[in-house]
Design a protein around this motif. Structure first.
Motif, PDB file in Angstrom:
ATOM      1  N   PRO A  94       0.635  -1.227  -0.121  1.00  0.00           N
ATOM      2  CA  PRO A  94      -0.118  -0.022   0.013  1.00  0.00           C
ATOM      3  C   PRO A  94       0.826   1.327   0.202  1.00  0.00           C
ATOM      4  CG  PRO A  94       0.009  -0.977   2.137  1.00  0.00           C
ATOM      5  CD  PRO A  94       0.729  -2.158   1.115  1.00  0.00           C
ATOM      6  N   ALA A  95       1.884   1.127   0.622  1.00  0.00           N
ATOM      7  CA  ALA A  95       2.887   2.528   0.470  1.00  0.00           C
ATOM      8  C   ALA A  95       3.229   2.774  -0.835  1.00  0.00           C
ATOM      9  CB  ALA A  95       4.240   2.098   1.427  1.00  0.00           C
ATOM     10  N   GLY A  96       3.192   2.007  -1.708  1.00  0.00           N
ATOM     11  CA  GLY A  96       3.391   2.126  -3.257  1.00  0.00           C
ATOM     12  C   GLY A  96       2.035   2.716  -3.897  1.00  0.00           C
ATOM     13  N   LEU A  97       1.128   2.902  -3.149  1.00  0.00           N
ATOM     14  CA  LEU A  97      -0.280   3.062  -3.706  1.00  0.00           C
ATOM     15  C   LEU A  97      -0.651   2.125  -5.028  1.00  0.00           C
ATOM     16  CD1 LEU A  97      -0.029   6.965  -3.989  1.00  0.00           C
ATOM     17  CD2 LEU A  97      -0.770   5.634  -2.238  1.00  0.00           C
ATOM     18  N   PRO A  98      -1.011   0.869  -4.527  1.00  0.00           N
ATOM     19  CA  PRO A  98      -1.463  -0.245  -5.525  1.00  0.00           C
ATOM     20  C   PRO A  98      -2.653   0.213  -6.283  1.00  0.00           C
ATOM     21  CG  PRO A  98      -1.836  -0.842  -3.388  1.00  0.00           C
ATOM     22  CD  PRO A  98      -1.180   0.487  -3.200  1.00  0.00           C
ATOM     23  N   GLY A 125      -9.545   9.918  -7.377  1.00  0.00           N
ATOM     24  CA  GLY A 125      -8.909  10.398  -6.067  1.00  0.00           C
ATOM     25  C   GLY A 125      -7.776  11.235  -6.286  1.00  0.00           C
ATOM     26  N   ASP A 126      -7.707  11.949  -7.430  1.00  0.00           N
ATOM     27  CA  ASP A 126      -6.502  12.679  -7.764  1.00  0.00           C
ATOM     28  C   ASP A 126      -5.885  13.497  -6.623  1.00  0.00           C
ATOM     29  OD1 ASP A 126      -6.822  11.690 -10.156  1.00  0.00           O
ATOM     30  OD2 ASP A 126      -7.593  13.122 -11.205  1.00  0.00           O
ATOM     31  N   VAL A 177      -6.377   4.058   2.743  1.00  0.00           N
ATOM     32  CA  VAL A 177      -7.539   4.379   2.448  1.00  0.00           C
ATOM     33  C   VAL A 177      -8.145   4.838   0.961  1.00  0.00           C
ATOM     34  CG1 VAL A 177      -8.467   5.154   4.670  1.00  0.00           C
ATOM     35  CG2 VAL A 177      -7.386   7.045   3.135  1.00  0.00           C
ATOM     36  N   LEU A 178      -6.811   5.466   0.247  1.00  0.00           N
ATOM     37  CA  LEU A 178      -6.917   5.797  -1.072  1.00  0.00           C
ATOM     38  C   LEU A 178      -7.189   4.505  -1.895  1.00  0.00           C
ATOM     39  CD1 LEU A 178      -6.519   7.726  -3.107  1.00  0.00           C
ATOM     40  CD2 LEU A 178      -4.303   7.714  -3.094  1.00  0.00           C
ATOM     41  N   LEU A 198     -14.817   9.705   2.802  1.00  0.00           N
ATOM     42  CA  LEU A 198     -14.046   9.172   3.957  1.00  0.00           C
ATOM     43  C   LEU A 198     -12.398   9.404   3.559  1.00  0.00           C
ATOM     44  CD1 LEU A 198     -15.823   5.895   4.928  1.00  0.00           C
ATOM     45  CD2 LEU A 198     -15.715   8.084   6.256  1.00  0.00           C
ATOM     46  N   SER A 199     -12.101   8.900   2.148  1.00  0.00           N
ATOM     47  CA  SER A 199     -10.919   9.018   2.064  1.00  0.00           C
ATOM     48  C   SER A 199     -10.291  10.312   1.631  1.00  0.00           C
ATOM     49  CB  SER A 199     -10.539   8.291   0.563  1.00  0.00           C
ATOM     50  OG  SER A 199      -9.241   8.534   0.039  1.00  0.00           O
ATOM     51  N   LEU A 200     -11.014  11.204   1.165  1.00  0.00           N
ATOM     52  CA  LEU A 200     -10.936  12.693   0.980  1.00  0.00           C
ATOM     53  C   LEU A 200     -10.526  13.465   2.273  1.00  0.00           C
ATOM     54  CD1 LEU A 200     -10.464  14.997  -0.915  1.00  0.00           C
ATOM     55  CD2 LEU A 200     -12.661  15.466  -0.968  1.00  0.00           C
ATOM     56  N   THR A 201     -11.458  13.278   3.212  1.00  0.00           N
ATOM     57  CA  THR A 201     -11.522  13.565   4.496  1.00  0.00           C
ATOM     58  C   THR A 201     -10.059  13.240   5.380  1.00  0.00           C
ATOM     59  OG1 THR A 201     -13.699  13.704   4.710  1.00  0.00           O
ATOM     60  CG2 THR A 201     -12.770  14.169   6.807  1.00  0.00           C
TER      61      THR A 201
END
Length: 246
Positions: A94-98, A125-126, A177-178, A198-201
């Motif tokens: 996840p740290a690599g934004l899969p 989710g830009d 969350v992203l 939720l992700s944005l917040t």
């Protein structure tokens, strides 16, 4: 976090210790904060035995101690984070934004490719992705600066390491969350708009915390805290008398 680390383990990833430590810290402290807020909302009744919330709060307290105290785990997260998050080209999981497929609980979805070659799947989710990337880059810069300044003695800078660990925990939370929101959007789930919100917040709030945690660290303030602690230890208790003289 639990679904993500479970998926990494199911895929056979042999290196998930940092993610496990982050999940333990985050889960135990989030549970405590929620229970504490619940009692506050309930007022005096929340402190009584009948609703049962005070029992939950007492039971939750041990989780910040058992299975490795959160204080020690934070040192581990910070030192491991220097090696992992401090080198974006080597990010994993996840740290690599899969992408959204690989972010499915249980590892469902397409292949993400080898570490270092995964790319974010924004899925709408830009803004969150940009904030997460900025935090990752800032973390890498901070890690490099701290290692150049302290070298191997960085292990002795525990005030600094706590700030670094808090930033690492927030960055990991942003990525998780992203990834989940991207998956929901990619699959067209009915909960996708809510998950996106939720992700944005979360990413907005975590982004601010990371910027605060990784701002130029006030070493003079840390030295003052160390001196104060040393005085208390040397004195064997409170150093100055009370205003009433006892």
């Amino acid at each position: 976090m639990a679904f993500m680390i479970s998926a990494n383990m199911d895929r056979g990833d042999p290196d998930f210790q940092m993610e496990a430590a982050i999940s333990k810290i985050f889960g135990s402290e989030a549970a405590w904060a929620v229970a504490d807020e619940c009692i506050q909302v309930m007022g005096g009744m929340g402190f009584m035995q009948e609703p049962g919330v005070e029992r939950v709060l007492r039971d939750l307290r041990i989780f910040r101690i058992f299975e490795g105290t959160n204080d020690i785990l934070r040192l581990f997260v910070a030192l491991q984070g220097f090696q992992v998050l401090g080198h974006p080209q080597g990010l994993r999981g996840p740290a690599g934004l899969p992408d959204s497929g690989g972010a499915a609980p249980g590892g469902a979805g397409g292949s993400q490719g080898p570490p270092g070659q995964r790319r974010p799947h924004h899925g709408g989710g830009d803004a969150e992705a940009a904030q997460t990337t900025q935090c990752l880059e800032l973390f890498a810069e901070t890690a490099e600066a701290l290692l150049l300044k302290h070298g191997k003695k960085i292990v002795e800078e525990q005030f600094v390491l706590k700030r670094v660990a808090d930033a690492a925990i927030d960055v990991y939370g942003m990525a998780v969350v992203l990834a989940r929101a991207s998956r929901a959007l990619g699959l067209g789930l009915p909960t996708a708009p809510h998950e996106r919100l939720l992700s944005l917040t979360w990413c907005q709030e975590a982004h601010e915390r990371v910027l605060t945690s990784l701002r130029p660290l006030p070493t003079r303030s840390f030295r003052n805290l160390r001196d104060l602690a040393g005085a208390v230890v040397e004195s064997g208790g409170v150093v100055v008398p009370t205003p009433l003289g006892f």
